[in-house]
Enzyme design. Structure first.
Site, PDB file in Angstrom:
ATOM      1  CG  ASN A 276      -1.715   1.224   1.342  1.00 41.72           C
ATOM      2  OD1 ASN A 276      -1.205   2.336   1.492  1.00 41.72           O
ATOM      3  ND2 ASN A 276      -3.008   1.035   1.231  1.00 41.72           N
ATOM      4  CG  ASP A 297       0.470   8.026 -12.414  1.00 40.51           C
ATOM      5  OD1 ASP A 297      -0.490   8.829 -12.336  1.00 40.51           O
ATOM      6  OD2 ASP A 297       0.659   7.279 -13.400  1.00 40.51           O
ATOM      7  CB  CYS A 337      -5.558  10.748 -13.573  1.00 42.05           C
ATOM      8  SG  CYS A 337      -5.941   9.466 -12.388  1.00 42.05           S
TER       9      CYS A 337
HETATM   10  N1  SAH Z   1       2.119   5.055 -13.235  1.00 46.43           N
HETATM   11  C1  SAH Z   1       1.395   4.053 -13.963  1.00 46.43           C
HETATM   12  C2  SAH Z   1      -0.097   4.166 -13.819  1.00 46.43           C
HETATM   13  C3  SAH Z   1      -0.595   4.137 -12.391  1.00 46.43           C
HETATM   14  S1  SAH Z   1      -2.296   3.845 -12.226  1.00 46.43           S
HETATM   15  C4  SAH Z   1       1.796   4.085 -15.416  1.00 46.43           C
HETATM   16  O1  SAH Z   1       2.441   5.048 -15.839  1.00 46.43           O
HETATM   17  O2  SAH Z   1       1.456   3.148 -16.141  1.00 46.43           O
HETATM   18  C5  SAH Z   1      -2.473   3.724 -10.505  1.00 46.43           C
HETATM   19  C6  SAH Z   1      -1.895   2.479  -9.882  1.00 46.43           C
HETATM   20  O3  SAH Z   1      -2.024   2.609  -8.472  1.00 46.43           O
HETATM   21  C7  SAH Z   1      -2.556   1.178 -10.246  1.00 46.43           C
HETATM   22  O4  SAH Z   1      -1.591   0.301 -10.765  1.00 46.43           O
HETATM   23  C8  SAH Z   1      -3.123   0.629  -8.920  1.00 46.43           C
HETATM   24  O5  SAH Z   1      -2.949  -0.777  -8.802  1.00 46.43           O
HETATM   25  C9  SAH Z   1      -2.260   1.337  -7.908  1.00 46.43           C
HETATM   26  N2  SAH Z   1      -2.850   1.589  -6.590  1.00 46.43           N
HETATM   27  C10 SAH Z   1      -4.075   2.050  -6.290  1.00 46.43           C
HETATM   28  N3  SAH Z   1      -4.197   2.280  -4.960  1.00 46.43           N
HETATM   29  C11 SAH Z   1      -3.004   1.956  -4.396  1.00 46.43           C
HETATM   30  C12 SAH Z   1      -2.495   1.984  -3.077  1.00 46.43           C
HETATM   31  N4  SAH Z   1      -3.231   2.413  -2.051  1.00 46.43           N
HETATM   32  N5  SAH Z   1      -1.224   1.585  -2.872  1.00 46.43           N
HETATM   33  C13 SAH Z   1      -0.449   1.162  -3.911  1.00 46.43           C
HETATM   34  N6  SAH Z   1      -0.874   1.132  -5.181  1.00 46.43           N
HETATM   35  C14 SAH Z   1      -2.142   1.522  -5.435  1.00 46.43           C
END
Ligand code: SAH
Length: 393
Positions: A276, A297, A337
């Protein structure tokens, strides 16, 4: 063909449409009409004198708060040739600059005057979403046109987006044409990546960050962290650009497996950690770890207007921690986003985080979406991605 129904809207909505917007909300639609969900309709406004004016042609979706989505300002009766020309035009705009990359968003819905239609190309595979009642009704036609125009190996439907519910449409995922049974290799700025149209997130990849990922390469240095990495695109570009050590963090094990596969394909060594992001950043701070580049991101924390203030707390927390674990002069590449998180909100959050971190922060670049996700002027909803490249002193 049955005659095209007419729908009358309020003068307030007509003003908005004339100013450049493309949506009409339910409360602005006058009740008396013969249209049903998914119809193409002609939209009119009535003057005080009693006369009417045509505003254009739109998709009708009575279930949705967004009841009308404009296709054009003209009176048209769109047939297959009309839609073919629209798709062809969208594709031509991309082919002017796409270069060697084999992954691109061919159609970006309203911004390409194709309301509710998304088409992504991953090499010879197309992924389609029909996100409103009007475009959904034309799904078979779009598949035929795409087959004709691109001769793809497969066309996949990724209609599992939650926005379909708002339109009264069911969720659906599957192969509509051809054969596909796994990820598709694509090229992005000299890297080989794996899009997963059937099982990956969104349409299988995050095309909207492509140019920002490629750009991140020029900031590569020392120790880098790519948080919310999905398949590690930012981190792999940083490694390619010369970073010494790169750690990729995501809560999705599946995404990190794809990242590891991509790192092998490119012979770029990275570390991965399933975690997380909030806990991970907290523990790095507690352990006094320091980095030279941090990428953040996260998924859209604010899905609607009401959740903006909660979302701001989430954005603040990760950015605050990101700033705290950066060496002096380190680079923070921080994205949001969420459309509802407007650029000025996001900047306020970044400033708030900087203040709490006790750091002075310089804005090196204010970036947004790539050219295949064009913002349509007058339709602010088409601009949703913010990517700030900051130096933290
Ligand atoms: N940076 C990536 C896109 C990220 S999309 C690219 O350029 O392709 C957001 C990501 O955050 C997803 O892969 C999702 O699995 C992850 N995510 C969502 N909540 C999260 C959390 N609390 N901790 C870690 N990862 C998380």
């Amino acid at each position: 063909m049955a005659p095209i129904p007419e729908i009358e809207i309020t003068q307030r909505a007509a003003r908005r449409i004339r100013a450049g917007h493309v949506w009409v909300y339910r409360s602005d639609v006058k009740n008396k009409h013969r249209a049903t969900a998914g119809d193409v309709v002609h939209v009119i406004v009535r003057h005080r004198s009693g006369g009417t004016n045509l505003l254009g042609t739109a998709f009708f979706s009575p279930q949705s708060l967004i009841t009308l989505r404009f296709i054009t300002r003209d009176r048209v009766e769109p047939d297959a040739d009309f839609w073919r020309a629209r798709i062809q035009r969208a594709c031509d705009l991309r082919s002017e600059w796409i270069g060697g990359d084999t992954a691109v968003r061919l159609v970006f819905a309203e911004a390409d005057e194709l309301p509710g239609l998304i088409v992504d190309r991953y090499d010879d595979v197309l992924v389609m979403q029909t996100l409103c009642a009007g475009s959904d009704r034309l799904k078979d036609l779009f598949v035929d046109l795409l087959k004709d125009l691109f001769s793809p190996r497969a066309i996949v439907e990724r209609n599992d987006s939650s926005t379909r519910k708002l339109e009264g449409l069911d969720e659906a995922t599957g192969v509509l044409f051809g054969k596909l049974d796994g990820p598709v290799e694509i090229e992005e700025g000299g890297l080989r990546m794996l899009a997963d149209p059937l099982a990956g997130q969104k349409t299988g990849y995050y095309l909207d960050q492509r140019e920002n990922r490629v750009r991140s390469e020029s900031y590569a240095r020392g120790r880098c962290l790519d948080v919310f990495c999905y398949q590690g695109g930012f981190g792999l570009h940083l490694k390619k650009g010369g970073a010494r050590e790169v750690t990729l963090v995501d809560q999705s094990r599946r995404a990190l497996e794809a990242a590891e596969a991509a790192s092998r394909l490119n012979k770029l060594e990275v570390r991965t950690q399933v975690a997380n992001a909030f806990d991970f950043l907290k523990s790095r701070q507690a352990e006094k770890e320091r980095y030279d580049v941090v990428v953040l991101d996260p998924p859209a924390f604010a899905k609607n207007r009401d959740s903006v203030s909660r979302a701001m707390r989430g954005y603040k927390e990760i950015n605050l921690r990101g700033m705290r674990i950066l060496n002096a002069g380190g680079i923070l590449i921080s994205s949001s986003c969420s459309y509802h998180m407007r650029p000025e909100h996001f900047e306020a959050v970044l400033l708030d985080a900087a203040r709490d971190a006790g750091r002075v922060v310089q804005v090196l670049e204010r970036r947004s979406q790539p050219r295949d996700h064009p913002e349509r002027l007058g339709f602010p909803e088409s601009r949703y991605l913010k990517c700030y490249i900051l130096r933290v002193l």
